[in-house]
Design a protein around this motif. Structure first.
Motif, short mmCIF file in Angstrom:
data_model
loop_
_atom_site.label_atom_id
_atom_site.label_comp_id
_atom_site.label_asym_id
_atom_site.label_seq_id
_atom_site.Cartn_x
_atom_site.Cartn_y
_atom_site.Cartn_z
N PRO B 15 25.72 0.27 -25.46
CA PRO B 15 26.67 -0.44 -26.06
C PRO B 15 25.72 -1.21 -27.18
CG PRO B 15 24.75 -1.11 -24.12
CD PRO B 15 24.40 0.41 -23.90
N ALA B 16 26.35 -1.56 -28.86
CA ALA B 16 26.67 -1.76 -29.46
C ALA B 16 25.09 -2.56 -30.10
CB ALA B 16 27.39 -1.69 -30.46
N LYS B 35 35.00 -11.94 -22.95
CA LYS B 35 35.08 -11.38 -24.33
C LYS B 35 34.69 -9.96 -24.02
CE LYS B 35 32.14 -15.71 -25.67
NZ LYS B 35 30.89 -16.14 -25.64
N PRO B 36 34.77 -9.65 -25.17
CA PRO B 36 35.41 -7.61 -25.04
C PRO B 36 33.53 -6.86 -25.93
CG PRO B 36 36.69 -8.22 -26.02
CD PRO B 36 35.82 -9.48 -25.86
N GLN B 37 33.12 -5.75 -25.16
CA GLN B 37 31.65 -5.80 -26.47
C GLN B 37 32.48 -4.33 -26.53
OE1 GLN B 37 28.68 -5.89 -22.70
NE2 GLN B 37 27.25 -5.14 -24.36
N GLU B 38 31.01 -3.95 -27.81
CA GLU B 38 31.95 -2.36 -28.02
C GLU B 38 30.59 -1.73 -27.62
OE1 GLU B 38 32.59 -3.25 -32.61
OE2 GLU B 38 32.31 -1.26 -33.40
N ASP B 64 33.32 8.17 -28.79
CA ASP B 64 34.36 7.79 -29.02
C ASP B 64 33.81 6.05 -29.28
OD1 ASP B 64 36.54 8.72 -29.22
OD2 ASP B 64 37.38 8.36 -27.46
N ARG B 65 34.10 5.39 -30.14
CA ARG B 65 33.44 3.95 -30.31
C ARG B 65 34.35 2.55 -29.80
NH1 ARG B 65 28.21 1.90 -32.57
NH2 ARG B 65 28.61 -0.59 -33.31
N VAL B 66 34.06 2.33 -28.48
CA VAL B 66 34.91 1.26 -27.92
C VAL B 66 34.80 0.16 -27.90
CG1 VAL B 66 35.87 4.33 -26.16
CG2 VAL B 66 33.56 2.51 -25.88
N LEU B 67 35.76 -0.77 -27.60
CA LEU B 67 35.67 -1.62 -26.80
C LEU B 67 35.63 -1.97 -25.11
CD1 LEU B 67 38.60 -4.42 -29.10
CD2 LEU B 67 35.88 -4.50 -29.27
N PHE B 68 34.87 -2.87 -24.71
CA PHE B 68 35.33 -2.85 -23.50
C PHE B 68 34.78 -4.08 -22.70
CE2 PHE B 68 30.65 -2.76 -22.32
CZ PHE B 68 29.98 -2.27 -23.61
N ALA B 69 35.31 -4.40 -20.89
CA ALA B 69 35.44 -5.95 -20.85
C ALA B 69 33.92 -5.92 -20.36
CB ALA B 69 35.99 -6.12 -19.39
N GLU B 81 15.50 3.90 -23.63
CA GLU B 81 17.46 3.82 -24.17
C GLU B 81 18.08 2.60 -22.99
OE1 GLU B 81 18.21 3.92 -27.34
OE2 GLU B 81 16.69 4.19 -28.19
N GLU B 82 18.42 1.61 -23.01
CA GLU B 82 19.74 0.98 -22.26
C GLU B 82 21.46 1.62 -22.26
OE1 GLU B 82 20.04 -3.31 -22.46
OE2 GLU B 82 18.37 -3.80 -22.17
#
Lengths: 96, 96, 96, 96, 96, 96, 96
Positions: B15-16, B35-38, B64-69, B81-82
């Motif tokens: 997660p970003a 809300k999506p998360q990056e 890949d840089r992604v948007l996810f639920a 690291e998480e």
């Protein structure tokens, strides 16, 4: 919109502002049980994965003016603009 | 990330952090229903098992840089690291 | 109606006004558990996506007089007229 | 473990003791909504039955160190040791 | 009944009047959990759409005397007569 | 057991008496969320019907010692003995 | 029983009277969670419709003595006798 590529059978839609809706002639009744919303497709995914491993191209295209179910999809902001990521199955019709 | 290999159509995402989100121009509205998360994809599985016994390669790739639920997937920590393990279908879009 | 093109296995129907229903001989009992409604198909989609990636053409056609389940679909207004977007599976029968 | 053979797409896993988890570097956050657990695969089934009647071999192998959803599967004891029978789809990732 | 054509795997049935039921020898117990009803098929659809895009013809035919689950389907009136539109899967058996 | 033939993908199992369980080395923890039970397969069905109309033979065989989910299946008595009819998917593993 | 023909994968069963059950050696425990019932198949349908449009013949035959889940199916009376229409999947086993 080169900055975002939806995954699978998803599309990115820019919801129409209120004034635009009036211009197109579409009016959504306030009393409708399930109100559709109008917007413009700005990016489409690679399509639904079929059982044979191929992808079925989406039916809607970038630039299409569409009606979609109002509370479907996920909102996000990019460079200050609001967008929605929807499944193509949430798109009801293409206006022309 | 050679230390973890997701199973099937799963991916591992880092997660970003908040600062990164600002830099990319994506802002998630506080009032969004879902809300999506990056984040960034750090490992991908071998793909979904098709009815003919083959695997359909995933559409998202490592890096890949992604948007996810936002509330999808399972969190874990590796070397401090998480990370999240998600199904590819929880990935909404790839940012570029 | 060239202005709207339903997506997939959807159709656009113009619901019949009350007087028209009387003329056609169809009367919907007030006590029916699930009351059907009458209308005219004004636009049909490209059909259901099959597993082999082809589309199965819809069985109903533009101009068909149809019976459909009353609370199905999504209402919208175009140029002052009310319409419904329905899935073909919500159409019960074609009248002739 | 020759004494047990899981059926279909199931696997038998020996859950990791707490000390082992620390050694591998994986730490599961206490606050995680859905916490994964770590373990070692000790037996795998013949695979999922496909529509054509063949079996798709499992992706995880005997000896694999795996992360799995914490409350999945069925516990049992064999010769004083605790094991779990899980579906392969409950396995999130293989650690290496 | 040339005036109505059911869509897909639907059929139109004219429910039997009470006297007719007695004549045929079928009696529905008052205490049955799910009571079937008797009627005559007056129109059949083109059949269920298969995955290969073809239609599987229905098993029931116009004129068949049938038993069907009592609260299934949708009632409507045509020229003063009551009818039901049912899915073929709501038809339990054909009487002869 | 020639007197009973399960239908489709079902099997008939004779549940193990308590003493037998102890002998085999399997002990089911009292605190398990979903406790498995041990038994012996005494009859197997012809297998699951595939989409192509063939039957996929079951993986468990007559005489197999099996673990199964405790509250699955249907109990019955035959010649004074208790049995269970289960779906093969309720069988977790074969012991050997 | 030539007077009734079940549709698709359905069968018509004549439930066994209490005395008959005793004779066959099957006794249903009063405490069973889901009690099976015994009966005789008197008519079988044409079989389940497969994806390729063919029918898969049923596994049970006219005259088979069967165990079935107690509260499944639909009761009806024909010429003073009680019968049940069941799906073949409600039949647990054939007795011989």
């Amino acid at each position: 919109m080169a900055k975002i590529r939806p995954v699978g059978d998803r599309v990115v839609v820019k919801p129409a502002a209120k004034e635009e809706v009036t211009k197109s002639g579409i009016v959504i009744p306030d009393t409708a049980k399930e109100k559709p919303q109008e917007g413009t497709v700005v990016a489409v995914g690679s399509g639904r994965l079929l059982d044979n491993g191929e992808r079925a191209a989406l039916e809607v295209r970038e630039g299409d003016r569409v009606l979609f179910a109002k509370y479907s999809g996920t909102e996000f902001k990019l460079d200050g603009e609001e967008y929605l990521v929807l499944k193509e199955s949430d798109i009801l019709a293409v206006l022309s």
